[in-house]
Write a protein that holds these residues in place. Structure first.
Motif, short mmCIF file in Angstrom:
data_model
loop_
_atom_site.label_atom_id
_atom_site.label_comp_id
_atom_site.label_asym_id
_atom_site.label_seq_id
_atom_site.Cartn_x
_atom_site.Cartn_y
_atom_site.Cartn_z
N SER A 14 58.31 3.27 -6.87
CA SER A 14 57.13 3.25 -7.89
C SER A 14 55.79 3.19 -7.47
O SER A 14 55.36 2.54 -6.65
CB SER A 14 57.32 1.74 -8.50
OG SER A 14 58.68 1.34 -8.58
N ASP A 15 55.19 4.34 -8.02
CA ASP A 15 53.94 4.63 -8.01
C ASP A 15 53.43 4.63 -6.33
O ASP A 15 52.38 4.22 -5.93
CB ASP A 15 53.22 3.44 -8.68
CG ASP A 15 51.66 3.89 -8.74
OD1 ASP A 15 51.30 5.15 -8.83
OD2 ASP A 15 50.51 3.29 -8.75
N LEU A 16 54.20 5.58 -5.92
CA LEU A 16 53.96 5.55 -4.34
C LEU A 16 52.81 6.64 -4.00
O LEU A 16 53.01 7.69 -4.37
CB LEU A 16 55.44 6.17 -3.55
CG LEU A 16 55.27 6.20 -2.24
CD1 LEU A 16 55.15 5.23 -1.41
CD2 LEU A 16 56.47 6.99 -1.69
N HIS A 17 51.78 6.00 -3.10
CA HIS A 17 51.03 7.02 -2.69
C HIS A 17 51.08 7.01 -1.19
O HIS A 17 51.14 6.01 -0.55
CB HIS A 17 49.53 6.53 -2.98
CG HIS A 17 49.20 6.50 -4.69
ND1 HIS A 17 48.38 7.62 -5.06
CD2 HIS A 17 49.76 5.80 -5.49
CE1 HIS A 17 48.53 7.28 -6.34
NE2 HIS A 17 49.25 6.39 -6.91
N LYS A 18 50.39 8.26 -0.63
CA LYS A 18 50.63 8.16 0.84
C LYS A 18 49.47 9.13 1.37
O LYS A 18 49.54 10.40 0.74
CB LYS A 18 51.93 9.01 1.71
CG LYS A 18 52.05 9.20 3.04
CD LYS A 18 51.87 7.74 3.97
CE LYS A 18 51.61 8.15 5.29
NZ LYS A 18 51.31 7.06 6.04
N TYR A 19 48.57 8.76 2.00
CA TYR A 19 47.43 9.61 2.69
C TYR A 19 47.83 9.64 4.15
O TYR A 19 48.18 8.75 5.01
CB TYR A 19 46.01 8.92 2.66
CG TYR A 19 45.38 8.94 1.04
CD1 TYR A 19 46.04 7.92 0.26
CD2 TYR A 19 44.50 9.79 0.89
CE1 TYR A 19 45.38 7.98 -1.13
CE2 TYR A 19 44.03 9.68 -0.36
CZ TYR A 19 44.45 8.88 -1.24
OH TYR A 19 43.93 8.75 -2.51
N PHE A 20 47.68 11.01 4.66
CA PHE A 20 47.58 11.23 6.03
C PHE A 20 45.82 11.39 6.16
O PHE A 20 45.54 12.56 5.82
CB PHE A 20 48.13 12.43 6.45
CG PHE A 20 49.88 12.10 6.78
CD1 PHE A 20 50.25 11.12 7.69
CD2 PHE A 20 50.63 12.65 5.81
CE1 PHE A 20 51.73 11.02 7.57
CE2 PHE A 20 52.02 12.65 5.60
CZ PHE A 20 52.48 11.53 6.75
N GLY A 21 45.22 10.62 6.82
CA GLY A 21 43.68 10.70 6.76
C GLY A 21 43.30 10.68 5.45
O GLY A 21 43.47 9.80 4.44
N ASP A 22 42.44 11.73 5.14
CA ASP A 22 41.98 12.19 3.54
C ASP A 22 42.81 12.94 2.69
O ASP A 22 42.52 12.90 1.75
CB ASP A 22 40.66 13.14 3.81
CG ASP A 22 39.57 12.19 4.44
OD1 ASP A 22 39.67 11.07 4.43
OD2 ASP A 22 38.37 12.91 4.78
N ASN A 23 44.06 13.33 3.44
CA ASN A 23 44.99 14.17 2.58
C ASN A 23 46.08 13.27 1.95
O ASN A 23 46.64 12.86 2.36
CB ASN A 23 45.72 14.99 3.65
CG ASN A 23 46.47 16.01 3.14
OD1 ASN A 23 46.46 16.37 1.80
ND2 ASN A 23 47.39 16.68 3.75
N GLU A 24 45.88 13.46 0.63
CA GLU A 24 46.74 12.55 -0.30
C GLU A 24 47.96 13.66 -0.53
O GLU A 24 48.08 14.47 -1.25
CB GLU A 24 46.23 12.09 -1.56
CG GLU A 24 47.17 11.31 -2.29
CD GLU A 24 46.52 10.60 -3.64
OE1 GLU A 24 45.73 11.16 -4.23
OE2 GLU A 24 47.03 9.65 -4.15
#
Ligand SMILES: Nc1ncnc2c1ncn2[C@@H]1O[C@H](COP(=O)(O)OP(=O)(O)OP(=O)(O)O)[C@@H](O)[C@H]1O
Length: 249
Positions: A14-24
Motif C-alpha cells: 500500500s502506497d509504497l515509495h522508495k527513494y535512492f538518494g533523490d531518485n524516487e
C-alpha cells in the motif's frame, strides 16, 4: 494457477515509495497478490520492477508505505524479518548459487542453518526437489559445470527446499540463452499448476499470457495498468502500455 482469492492476501503493498538518494523509484505503489495467484510484472528497464519485488522480501528498505506478507507488516520495525523471509523463496536473474559448493550442498546449506534440519533430512528434501527440476544426476556437479538453464533450475530447487509459501522471481530467464528459457519456464508453469503463489518480474509475455492470473505494467515507478494478462496484452487501455507492448510483442 487459481482464481480463488483468499481472505488474507499473500502480499499486500500500500502506497509504497522508495527513494535512492533523490531518485524516487517507486511512487506510491498499491499492489496485491492473493494466495495461489501468479502475478506477472512487466515494464521497461528502470521502471522499478525489481525494486518493488526486492521491497517485498526487504532486500530493499521501503522509504514509506506498508507491505503485508500473509498479513504480517514487514515495514513494522518490531517484525521478525527473518521469520517472514523464510516463507518467501527468491529466484534471481543471475542464479546466485554458491560457486564453491556442489549442487547438493547448495540445496542443503540454508536448510541446515535456517530450518535446523539434520544432514539426512536436508539431503532427502534436496534430492526430492532436484528430481522435481529434472536434475537428480547433477547433485555432485559444481555450478560452473552446469549450463545457465541448469543453474537456474538448481536455484529454483534450492528455494523450494525451504518449503516457501510463495516464490518471487526476478527476471529468471533474462540471463539464459534462448534455447534454455523453455526448460525454466516449464518448471515455473508446473509450480503454478501446483498452486504456488508467485510474483514474477519478466519479459516473457507468452508466460504471462499463459500462466499469469494478473499482469501489472509498470512505468516510471507507478503501476500504469493492471488486469487479466490476456486482456492487457491483447487490448491495452493506457497509451504507455500500448507504446511498450508495440515494441516487445
Ligand atoms: N541500489 C540502488 N541504488 C541506486 N539506484 C538504484 C538501486 N537499485 C535500483 N536503482 C535505480 O532504480 C531504478 C529502478 O531500477 P529497477 O532495477 O527497480 O528497475 P527495473 O524495472 O527492474 O529495470 P530492469 O528491467 O532493467 O531490471 C533505476 O533507475 C535504477 O538505476
Amino acid at each position: 494457477m487459481t482464481t480463488t482469492a483468499s481472505a488474507t492476501p499473500a502480499i499486500q503493498v500500500s502506497d509504497l515509495h522508495k527513494y535512492f538518494g533523490d531518485n524516487e523509484v517507486l511512487k506510491g505503489i498499491d499492489f496485491r497478490v492473493d494466495q495461489g495467484q501468479v502475478v506477472c510484472v512487466i515494464g521497461p528497464s528502470g521502471s522499478g520492477k525489481s525494486t518493488l519485488l526486492r521491497c517485498v522480501n526487504r532486500l530493499e528498505e521501503p522509504t514509506s508505505g506498508r507491505i503485508l506478507v500473509e498479513g504480517i507488516d514487514i515495514t513494522d520495525p518490531e517484525t521478525d524479518l527473518d521469520a517472514v523471509r523464510s516463507r518467501i523463496g527468491m529466484v534471481f536473474q543471475q542464479f546466485n548459487l554458491f560457486p564453491h559448493m556442489d549442487v547438493l550442498a547448495n540445496l542443503c546449506v540454508a536448510q541446515r542453518r535456517v530450518k535446523k534440519r539434520s544432514r539426512d533430512e536436508a539431503v532427502q528434501v534436496a534430492r526430492a526437489n532436484l528430481a522435481k527440476v529434472g536434475l537428480s544426476e547433477k547433485e555432485k556437479a559444481y555450478p560452473a559445470h552446469l549450463s545457465g538453464g541448469q543453474q537456474q533450475r538448481v536455484a529454483i530447487a534450492r528455494a523450494l527446499s525451504m518449503d516457501p509459501d510463495m516464490m518471487l522471481f526476478d527476471e529468471p530467464t533474462s540471463a539464459l540463452d534462448p534455447e534454455l528459457v523453455g526448460d525454466v519456464l516449464s518448471i515455473m508453469k508446473d509450480l503454478a499448476a501446483e498452486g504456488m503463489t508467485m510474483m514474477v518480474v519478466t519479459h516473457e509475455m507468452g508466460f504471462a499470457r499463459e500462466v499469469g492470473d494478473r499482469l501489472a505494467f509498470m512505468d516510471g515507478g507507478v503501476i500504469v495498468e493492471e488486469g487479466d494478462p490476456r486482456q492487457v496484452l491483447a487490448d491495452p487501455q493506457h497509451d504507455r502500455t500500448k507504446a511498450f507492448l508495440s515494441k516487445v510483442l
